[in-house]
Enzyme design. Structure first.
Site, mmCIF file in Angstrom:
data_model
loop_
_atom_site.group_PDB
_atom_site.id
_atom_site.type_symbol
_atom_site.label_atom_id
_atom_site.label_comp_id
_atom_site.label_asym_id
_atom_site.label_seq_id
_atom_site.Cartn_x
_atom_site.Cartn_y
_atom_site.Cartn_z
ATOM 1 N N GLY A 228 0.825 -1.208 0.000
ATOM 2 C CA GLY A 228 0.000 0.000 0.000
ATOM 3 C C GLY A 228 0.854 1.250 0.000
ATOM 4 N N ASN A 229 0.239 2.394 0.218
ATOM 5 C CA ASN A 229 1.002 3.654 0.246
ATOM 6 C C ASN A 229 0.425 4.600 1.296
ATOM 7 O OD1 ASN A 229 -1.100 5.394 -1.006
ATOM 8 N ND2 ASN A 229 -0.810 3.961 -2.701
#
Ligand code: CTP
Length: 431
Positions: A228-229
């Site tokens: 993810g980020n």
């Protein structure tokens, strides 16, 4: 590197500068509705930013919250009638001196009195005198809000340049739910600051559909891990908020976001992976007039997703070197779909560019290259990195559009940035 206008160092991003940074005289009007207690949070919000707050309730508002509370929170005397502090000609001076008037909650009755131009109490008299921005947050039962009398009064006020917010949908005083709830005080305050900072949010997008992606997508590795980020989704939600306040029908396609309040008048479709987001965006964009890809999309996903938790040190330790495959480019796909006629040909498509720049190429140069590659109509270029933009309340950068110079967006709240992006879109719609 080309000679381009530099934006201020975004490591020093602060909440919107100048007018919205506090030190203003804010007149907070409170009408007699159950939501009057929420005005206390609004007073706090402005006070904490260093604004001088004067509270002017209606007589009816004092049935819900006492003058003592408003006086203690604002640090200023409170009166409701034009016959108090007559020696100071208060019924004129308060409105004249205010840098902004924010009324929350505004009842149907107060809105009717304001639309008639009445001056029979201190609040109405102050609004009649005020030449500063006036922002009104209505709260009432759905039937009252939808009544043609109220709608006509609201239209009258908007025509005169007063900003009347869309009420939120949700639980009302009794057991009923619907349109008419007061938006959260933080939402009102942030929206008011956007207007105070000089950005117009005209209510001229009724009947238009706006679809906005927000937040980061997540790609599962196994039942407990994902790639993810750091995206918070705040910029996408701020865009949704401003678009909804312009009167549009707004859908947010939200990946992983912070626990953000859903903007009044917007609906949310929750998704996890890039492919989920693409499916939802393609579906929602089919009849949209404005399509905005504000999401931080995961460019790659694991080639396979394990059914059970992957173990470190296992003979086939897939965690040590992951095999990834490329995800589809949602934005490019949307542009292609418009070319194919699967999306309205006149729809405006907006993209974002998250860039850090490097020794050879600036943030803006990378963004200009991306703008050409993606084929969208507008692109908001942000410098990202540790402590910059992602997860922050503020942003800055440039708005790019074809055959025009980049518009510099000074550091400001994500609502202020959203208002500027949507102003550019509005100009394009009006051409
Ligand atoms: N975007 C998209 N689909 C992807 C990747 C990005 O729709 N698979 C969109 C983003 O929502 C944004 C724009 O494309 O509007 C640019 O995203 P950004 O992350 O800046 O660029 P990338 O296209 O991912 O390119 P790179 O990471 O190489 O800079």
């Amino acid at each position: 590197m080309k000679d381009v206008q530099k934006i201020p160092d975004s490591s020093e991003l602060r909440p919107a500068p100048t007018k919205s940074a506090g030190g203003r005289r804010i007149l907070i009007g409170v009408a007699g509705g159950i939501a009057a207690y929420k005005a206390c949070h609004l007073i706090r919000d402005f006070k904490e930013r260093g604004d001088d707050v004067r509270v002017v309730p209606t007589e009816a508002a004092l049935n819900f919250v006492g003058a003592a509370t408003f006086e203690a929170l604002s640090g200023n005397p409170v009166s409701t009638t034009v016959f108090d502090a007559v020696d100071e000609v208060q019924h004129v001076s308060l409105g004249q001196q205010a840098d902004a008037v924010v009324i929350a909650p505004a009842t149907a009755d107060l809105i009717a009195r304001l639309a008639c131009g009445r001056a029979d109490d201190l609040l109405c008299a102050s609004v009649l005198v005020a030449t500063c921005p006036v922002i009104i947050a209505p709260a009432m039962h759905t039937e009252m809000w939808l009544n043609p009398a109220t709608q006509d009064n609201v239209a009258t006020l908007r025509r005169r340049g007063i900003t009347v917010m869309e009420p939120a949908h949700g639980r009302l005083t009794g057991t009923d739910t619907g349109a008419g709830r007061l938006p959260d005080p933080e939402q009102i305050a942030e929206f008011a600051r956007t207007i105070i900072a000089g950005h117009r949010v005209d209510h001229n997008w009724q009947g238009r559909k706006v679809v906005i992606s927000a937040g980061g997508t997540q790609e599962n590795l196994d039942p407990v891990r994902y790639l993810g980020n750091r995206s918070s989704g705040r910029q996408g939600f701020a865009l949704a908020e401003i678009a909804a306040q312009r009167g549009a029908d707004v859908t947010i396609v939200a990946g992983n976001t912070e626990a953000l309040p859903i903007p009044s008048g917007a609906s949310v479709v929750r998704v996890t992976s890039t492919r989920d987001m693409q499916e939802a965006m393609n579906r929602e964009a089919a009849d949209a007039d404005i399509i905005i890809m504000a999401a931080a999309v995961a460019d790659y996903r694991p080639a396979s997703v394990a059914d059970s938790k992957m173990k470190k040190g296992a003979a086939d330790d897939d965690l040590a070197s992951l095999e990834l495959v490329e995800n589809p480019d949602i934005l490019k796909g949307l542009v292609q779909r418009r070319e194919n006629g699967e999306i309205k040909r006149e729809a405006i498509i907006v993209g974002f560019a998250a860039e850090t720049g490097d020794e050879t190429t600036s943030v803006l140069e990378y963004a200009q290259q991306k703008f050409k590659k993606k084929g969208c109509d507008v692109l908001m270029a942000n410098e990202v990195g540790e402590g910059k933009v992602f997860g922050q309340a503020t942003s800055a950068g440039w708005i790019l559009r074809r055959s025009s110079d980049p518009v510099v967006v000074a550091p400001g709240s994500k609502q202020v940035v959203a208002a500027q992006i949507l102003d550019v879109v509005n100009e394009m719609l009006e051409k």
